[in-house]
Design a protein around this motif. Structure first.
Motif, PDB file in Angstrom:
ATOM      1  N   PHE A   1       0.833  -1.201   0.000  1.00 35.44           N
ATOM      2  CA  PHE A   1       0.000   0.000   0.000  1.00 35.44           C
ATOM      3  C   PHE A   1       0.871   1.256   0.000  1.00 35.44           C
ATOM      4  CE2 PHE A   1      -1.921   3.326   2.727  1.00 35.44           C
ATOM      5  CZ  PHE A   1      -2.957   3.722   1.893  1.00 35.44           C
ATOM      6  N   LEU A   2       1.901   1.276   0.825  1.00 33.72           N
ATOM      7  CA  LEU A   2       2.791   2.448   0.876  1.00 33.72           C
ATOM      8  C   LEU A   2       3.437   2.688  -0.483  1.00 33.72           C
ATOM      9  CD1 LEU A   2       4.490   1.880   4.352  1.00 33.72           C
ATOM     10  CD2 LEU A   2       2.585   3.421   3.802  1.00 33.72           C
ATOM     11  N   GLN A   3       3.893   1.619  -1.119  1.00 25.67           N
ATOM     12  CA  GLN A   3       4.497   1.739  -2.447  1.00 25.67           C
ATOM     13  C   GLN A   3       3.458   2.191  -3.473  1.00 25.67           C
ATOM     14  OE1 GLN A   3       7.718   1.511  -3.493  1.00 25.67           O
ATOM     15  NE2 GLN A   3       6.896   2.196  -5.436  1.00 25.67           N
ATOM     16  N   PHE A   4       2.269   1.614  -3.401  1.00 23.36           N
ATOM     17  CA  PHE A   4       1.170   1.966  -4.304  1.00 23.36           C
ATOM     18  C   PHE A   4       0.862   3.459  -4.225  1.00 23.36           C
ATOM     19  CE2 PHE A   4      -3.368   2.706  -4.940  1.00 23.36           C
ATOM     20  CZ  PHE A   4      -3.591   2.121  -6.174  1.00 23.36           C
ATOM     21  N   MET A   5       0.802   3.981  -3.008  1.00 19.21           N
ATOM     22  CA  MET A   5       0.465   5.392  -2.842  1.00 19.21           C
ATOM     23  C   MET A   5       1.525   6.286  -3.486  1.00 19.21           C
ATOM     24  SD  MET A   5      -2.463   5.660  -1.576  1.00 19.21           S
ATOM     25  CE  MET A   5      -2.438   7.411  -1.267  1.00 19.21           C
ATOM     26  N   SER A   6       2.780   5.940  -3.350  1.00 18.09           N
ATOM     27  CA  SER A   6       3.817   6.776  -3.956  1.00 18.09           C
ATOM     28  C   SER A   6       3.798   6.671  -5.476  1.00 18.09           C
ATOM     29  CB  SER A   6       5.195   6.419  -3.405  1.00 18.09           C
ATOM     30  OG  SER A   6       5.571   5.125  -3.801  1.00 18.09           O
ATOM     31  N   THR A   7       3.285   5.577  -5.995  1.00 16.41           N
ATOM     32  CA  THR A   7       3.235   5.373  -7.445  1.00 16.41           C
ATOM     33  C   THR A   7       1.959   5.928  -8.071  1.00 16.41           C
ATOM     34  OG1 THR A   7       4.517   3.338  -7.182  1.00 16.41           O
ATOM     35  CG2 THR A   7       3.336   3.616  -9.268  1.00 16.41           C
ATOM     36  N   TYR A   8       0.805   5.723  -7.434  1.00 15.32           N
ATOM     37  CA  TYR A   8      -0.474   6.009  -8.074  1.00 15.32           C
ATOM     38  C   TYR A   8      -1.234   7.228  -7.544  1.00 15.32           C
ATOM     39  CZ  TYR A   8      -0.291   1.518 -10.463  1.00 15.32           C
ATOM     40  OH  TYR A   8       0.062   0.485 -11.275  1.00 15.32           O
ATOM     41  N   TYR A   9      -0.855   7.768  -6.411  1.00 10.38           N
ATOM     42  CA  TYR A   9      -1.620   8.867  -5.813  1.00 10.38           C
ATOM     43  C   TYR A   9      -1.880  10.006  -6.794  1.00 10.38           C
ATOM     44  CZ  TYR A   9      -2.730  12.938  -2.961  1.00 10.38           C
ATOM     45  OH  TYR A   9      -3.328  14.070  -2.455  1.00 10.38           O
ATOM     46  N   TYR A  10      -0.846  10.461  -7.479  1.00 12.31           N
ATOM     47  CA  TYR A  10      -0.982  11.631  -8.341  1.00 12.31           C
ATOM     48  C   TYR A  10      -1.785  11.345  -9.613  1.00 12.31           C
ATOM     49  CZ  TYR A  10       2.157  13.650  -5.004  1.00 12.31           C
ATOM     50  OH  TYR A  10       2.692  14.101  -3.825  1.00 12.31           O
ATOM     51  N   ALA A  11      -1.933  10.096  -9.965  1.00 11.17           N
ATOM     52  CA  ALA A  11      -2.772   9.742 -11.112  1.00 11.17           C
ATOM     53  C   ALA A  11      -4.251   9.937 -10.787  1.00 11.17           C
ATOM     54  CB  ALA A  11      -2.517   8.292 -11.529  1.00 11.17           C
ATOM     55  N   PHE A  12      -4.600   9.958  -9.494  1.00 15.35           N
ATOM     56  CA  PHE A  12      -5.997  10.076  -9.087  1.00 15.35           C
ATOM     57  C   PHE A  12      -6.338  11.431  -8.495  1.00 15.35           C
ATOM     58  CE2 PHE A  12      -5.529   5.533  -9.362  1.00 15.35           C
ATOM     59  CZ  PHE A  12      -6.727   5.160  -9.937  1.00 15.35           C
ATOM     60  N   THR A  13      -5.392  12.332  -8.510  1.00 17.65           N
ATOM     61  CA  THR A  13      -5.650  13.671  -7.993  1.00 17.65           C
ATOM     62  C   THR A  13      -5.237  14.677  -9.057  1.00 17.65           C
ATOM     63  OG1 THR A  13      -3.458  13.913  -7.000  1.00 17.65           O
ATOM     64  CG2 THR A  13      -5.169  12.905  -5.628  1.00 17.65           C
ATOM     65  N   SER A  14      -5.651  15.893  -8.867  1.00 20.08           N
ATOM     66  CA  SER A  14      -5.291  16.933  -9.843  1.00 20.08           C
ATOM     67  C   SER A  14      -3.950  17.556  -9.497  1.00 20.08           C
ATOM     68  CB  SER A  14      -6.381  18.007  -9.884  1.00 20.08           C
ATOM     69  OG  SER A  14      -6.538  18.571  -8.603  1.00 20.08           O
ATOM     70  N   GLU A  15      -3.308  17.052  -8.456  1.00 19.82           N
ATOM     71  CA  GLU A  15      -2.015  17.597  -8.046  1.00 19.82           C
ATOM     72  C   GLU A  15      -0.903  17.109  -8.954  1.00 19.82           C
ATOM     73  OE1 GLU A  15      -1.111  17.350  -3.887  1.00 19.82           O
ATOM     74  OE2 GLU A  15      -3.219  16.943  -3.460  1.00 19.82           O
ATOM     75  N   ASP A  16       0.095  17.945  -9.028  1.00 18.07           N
ATOM     76  CA  ASP A  16       1.304  17.596  -9.784  1.00 18.07           C
ATOM     77  C   ASP A  16       2.327  17.079  -8.779  1.00 18.07           C
ATOM     78  OD1 ASP A  16       3.631  17.497 -11.262  1.00 18.07           O
ATOM     79  OD2 ASP A  16       3.497  19.556 -11.997  1.00 18.07           O
TER      80      ASP A  16
END
Length: 152
Positions: free
Chosen positions: A133-148
């Motif tokens: 999960f920790l690795q997933f968040m660093s990889t995919y978080y920005y794909a699901f938010t409008s943040e850069d």
């Protein structure tokens, strides 16, 4: 040739009331990939979780090694992600008429190199293992938010 799964042998499945049809492992993995990549309702709910919960951004931005101690609220965020994924995946599988055991069997029977190429395994692993999960968040978080990722 791809093995055909026989639903009559799956009476123990946790999804009740579903009358599955014969389905191949290939079809199961294709539907899983569709769900995680293209199913808009799931993507919207995951995006809403990531943007509304400040813990998710904190996890994505952290450079904490999985070998280090993490804040307890990271684990609470993991449980929240796992619950969302489980609920949405169960609903999708029920709509598709795919028993959960078919998913387990289809993924287990794939050679490791093919399994590693599936995006769905990243999502599933992140719901099952805290370190994933920790690795997933660093990889995919920005794909699901409008943040850069660079400006965050």
């Amino acid at each position: 040739m791809d093995e055909v799964l026989r639903p009559e042998a799956l009476a123990d499945d946790e999804i009740s009331g579903v009358q599955p049809v014969q389905i191949t492992h290939e079809t199961v993995t294709e539907r899983l990939e569709y769900f995680f990549v293209s199913h808009q309702e799931f993507k919207d709910k995951l995006s809403a979780l990531f943007t509304s919960d400040p813990r998710m951004k904190e996890i994505a931005k952290s450079n904490i090694s999985t070998n280090e101690e993490q804040p307890l609220h990271f684990f609470e965020a993991f449980k929240q992600y796992a619950a969302l994924l489980e609920a949405e995946l169960e609903k999708f599988l029920a709509q598709e008429g795919i028993p959960q055991i078919n998913v387990v069997n289809a993924l287990a029977d794939l050679p490791e190199d093919q399994r590693e190429q599936l995006i769905s395994t990243d999502y599933l692993s992140a719901a099952l293992e805290y370190k994933d999960f920790l690795q997933f968040m660093s990889t995919y978080y920005y794909a699901f938010t409008s943040e850069d990722a660079l400006s965050a």
